[in-house]
Design an enzyme around this catalytic site. Structure first.
Site, PDB file in Angstrom:
ATOM      1  N   ASP A   8       0.870  -1.171   0.000  1.00  0.00           N
ATOM      2  CA  ASP A   8       0.000   0.000   0.000  1.00  0.00           C
ATOM      3  C   ASP A   8       0.909   1.223   0.000  1.00  0.00           C
ATOM      4  OD1 ASP A   8      -2.121   1.716   0.155  1.00  0.00           O
ATOM      5  OD2 ASP A   8      -2.522   1.391   2.291  1.00  0.00           O
ATOM      6  N   LYS A  71       2.927  11.446  -3.439  1.00  0.00           N
ATOM      7  CA  LYS A  71       1.892  10.700  -4.157  1.00  0.00           C
ATOM      8  C   LYS A  71       0.891  11.635  -4.823  1.00  0.00           C
ATOM      9  CE  LYS A  71      -1.621   7.095  -3.357  1.00  0.00           C
ATOM     10  NZ  LYS A  71      -2.130   6.133  -2.376  1.00  0.00           N
ATOM     11  N   GLU A 170      -7.477   0.704  -4.134  1.00  0.00           N
ATOM     12  CA  GLU A 170      -7.397   0.625  -2.681  1.00  0.00           C
ATOM     13  C   GLU A 170      -8.717   0.186  -2.016  1.00  0.00           C
ATOM     14  OE1 GLU A 170      -5.931   4.459  -1.650  1.00  0.00           O
ATOM     15  OE2 GLU A 170      -3.954   4.097  -2.518  1.00  0.00           O
ATOM     16  N   ASP A 193     -12.951   5.379   1.826  1.00  0.00           N
ATOM     17  CA  ASP A 193     -11.495   5.368   1.982  1.00  0.00           C
ATOM     18  C   ASP A 193     -10.959   6.800   1.969  1.00  0.00           C
ATOM     19  OD1 ASP A 193      -8.795   4.970   1.945  1.00  0.00           O
ATOM     20  OD2 ASP A 193      -8.746   3.720   0.153  1.00  0.00           O
TER      21      ASP A 193
END
Length: 643
Positions: A8, A71, A170, A193
């Site tokens: 992850d 990211k 994810e 999420d």
């Protein structure tokens, strides 16, 4: 073969996990830490980059050389980065159309190269924990990552020395970790999420171990970093009011004043830690002695203040929840569970609001102000560690690929429709939005012009009827032998692999000549633009439909006019004047409707045009019969059957 690990790759803290003896576990580093801060420090010269906790500790001392939250920049171009997102202590550069780069001193790094350093550390940690080399990985990405961002993530894995076996969304991975396959035979689940830098809401249908994503919506620029920024700005305003340095604006960051960057880095760390602490406490004291040589700062921050500062940011996720439900054609009452993923979902405000929005049966447990009603509404599921769920799900997916867990299957969906441009500037959809992937789909196309020597395959993504209103993903040409229009046949096949990457094949069915292209986004479309595309498709649905009807009717009418005039010229000596006048009148009527289009929309009345064209079709039937007789006679003469 190497074990396949699940990774992850998170905005704030990354993890690596593996299935051992049928049990998914997160692997710890040599110090026993399971979370690795996604922070990389680049020392001067050619020294090896420092990654993880040591780099995170060094943010205060070397803020300009320490990269975090990278990211958010991966796979994006300069024009896609709002100014407020560049408020980091390192330099972020990039031209409008060019990719974003991180600049440290006189060196530039692609975001995927920075992420590769984090992945290298995870690789070393996994090898140390397992006692064997590790070279294969499943890596997760936000569901709303576009093609360019997925490619960049896969590239980061390859730079780290991994063979990236699969890119997995994810929220879908999290569903595996929560053991949702053990629910009733048929269940529907929402995965909320909210991580450090991104947000996704996915709706899954679970049926006897098959996980199918029905819909997904989200924002790859919305997460815990935005909450941190609110707290940071709040504290910066207090510091300025107390006579301290101005840390609120981005100008100081751009100028790279060491004392300003150091103070800002300390304040950012304090803001993040205070936010985390307020998930368990009602108030927290912030003490920053000697924030600058002449100024110290202290403040007591309460949970109520934090919630007032950040509530509107959290509430921005609600629209994505509603959109996902609408796309899945469900209501909240149709769901069995809502599961929370991502470290930011520990925040009491997030849990209260999600429980309220989905009218969860156990909402009262989270202080949502809704009385629980037995057996009504979905359950809010917070049973798993929200930081680790995605990594554990990635490990389960890795085990599925390795041949274990044979009773599970993971099916994802496309986010927007994919197709090609056809004659008249329309988009012909080949793969509709929310189609289950991996999949293949294709159609057969032909030419619209005589003696055409090639066909331009213009690949599009979007929900509008006209090609120009959608996004261009790429163009290429397939050449073939010249032939009359309508004779050449070109098959176009779209294939989306399990990583969500598109491959386009075009083949001339006559010669077998073909061209296969892996499409990479020439425009790194961000999630807000995707949402805008969907909203515009709804807003302009009737207008777009009228436009398509007009263009299709216009193409048909133009072909009929051309054929009729050619027929009149070829058979002029064999037609009565009265009949020629009748056809000319019908032609004039069609041309009048074509000329009467609206000056602003460039379209006319499709119904009138279809009616006029139908009249012309009826009028030219005798002409068509005559042309057919002449063609048949010419063929028979050629074969010597008549003289």
């Amino acid at each position: 073969m190497s074990k396949i690990v699940g990774i992850d790759l998170v905005t704030t803290n990354s993890l690596v996990a593996v299935v051992d003896s049928g049990i998914p576990i997160v692997l710890a580093d040599v110090e026993g830490h399971r979370l690795t801060p996604s922070v990389v420090q680049f020392p001067p010269g050619d020294a090896t980059p420092v990654v993880g906790r040591p780099a995170n500790r060094g943010r205060v001392l070397q803020p300009a050389e320490t990269v975090y939250s990278v990211k958010r920049f991966i796979g994006r171009r300069g024009a896609d980065i709002p100014r407020e997102e560049t408020r980091v202590t390192y330099a972020v550069i990039g031209s409008c159309a060019g990719p974003v780069q991180v600049q440290i001193c006189d060196r530039q790094y692609a975001p995927e190269a920075v992420s590769a350093e984090v992945l290298k550390k995870l690789k070393r940690d996994a090898e140390a924990a397992l006692g064997e080399p590790v070279s294969r990985a499943v890596i997760t990405v936000p569901a709303y990552f576009n093609d360019a961002q997925r490619h960049a993530t896969k590239r980061a894995g390859e730079l780290a020395g991994f063979t990236v076996e699969r890119i997995v969304n994810e929220p879908t991975a999290a569903a595996l970790a929560y053991g949702l396959d053990k629910l009733k035979a048929r269940a529907k689940v929402a995965v909320y999420d909210l991580g450090g830098g991104t947000f996704d809401l996915s709706i899954l249908d679970l049926n006897d171990g098959v996980f199918q994503v029905l819909a997904t919506h989200g924002n790859t620029r919305l997460g815990g970093d935005d909450l941190d920024r609110r707290v940071l700005d709040f504290l910066a305003a207090h510091i300025k009011a107390a006579g301290g340095p101005d840390l609120a604006g981005p100008a100081e960051i751009a100028s790279h004043k060491p004392e300003t960057l150091a103070a800002l880095s300390r304040l950012r760390e304090a803001a993040e830690q205070a936010k985390i602490a307020l998930s368990d406490r009602e108030e927290v004291d912030l003490n920053l002695p000697f924030l600058t040589p002449e100024f110290s700062f202290s403040h007591r921050l309460t949970r109520g203040e934090l919630e007032r500062l950040t509530r509107d940011v959290v509430e921005r996720t609600r629209a994505h929840c509603l959109r996902s439900l609408a796309d899945a054609k469900l209501t909240a009452a149709d769901l069995d569970q809502v599961i929370l993923v991502g470290g930011q979902t520990r925040m009491p405000l997030v849990r209260r609001l999600v429980a309220r929005w989905f009218a969860c049966a156990n909402a009262a447990e989270f202080g949502a102000g809704i009385a629980a009603v037995a057996d009504e509404g979905p359950q809010l599921n917070v049973s798993q560690n929200p930081d680790e769920a995605v990594a554990l799900g990635a490990a389960i997916q890795a085990e599925i690929l390795a041949g274990g867990f044979k009773n599970l299957l993971l099916l994802d969906v496309t986010l927007l429709s994919l197709g090609i441009e056809t004659f008249g500037g329309l988009m012909n959809v080949i793969i509709p939005r929310n189609s289950t992937i991996p999949l293949k789909a294709g159609e057969l196309f032909t030419t619209a012009v005589d003696n055409q020597r090639s066909m331009l395959i213009h690949v599009l993504q979007g929900e509008r009827e006209r090609a120009k209103d959608n996004w261009s993903l790429g163009r290429f040409e397939l050449e073939f032998e010249p032939a009359p229009k309508g004779v050449a046949r070109v098959g176009v096949q779209f294939e989306i692999d399990a990583d969500g990457i598109l491959h386009v094949l075009a083949r001339d069915t006559h010669t077998g000549r073909e061209k296969l292209v892996q499409i990479k986004s020439v425009v790194a479309v961000d999630d807000t633009e995707v949402q805008r595309m969907v909203e515009e498709s709804v807003e302009h649905a009737f207008e777009d439909l009228r436009t398509r009807q007009w263009i299709e009717a216009k193409l048909r009418a133009t072909e009929t006019i051309t054929a009729a005039r050619k027929g009149l010229a070829d058979c002029h000596g064999e037609l009565e004047a009265q009949y020629v006048a009748q056809v000319e009148g019908a032609l004039a009527a069609v041309e009048a409707v074509l000329a009467g289009k609206d000056a602003e929309t460039k379209t006319g009345d499709a119904a009138k045009l279809k009616a006029a064209n139908a009249t012309l079709d009826e009028a030219t039937k005798p002409l068509a019969d005559l042309l057919m007789d002449k063609a048949m006679e010419a063929m028979l003469r050629q074969r010597g059957m008549i003289r």
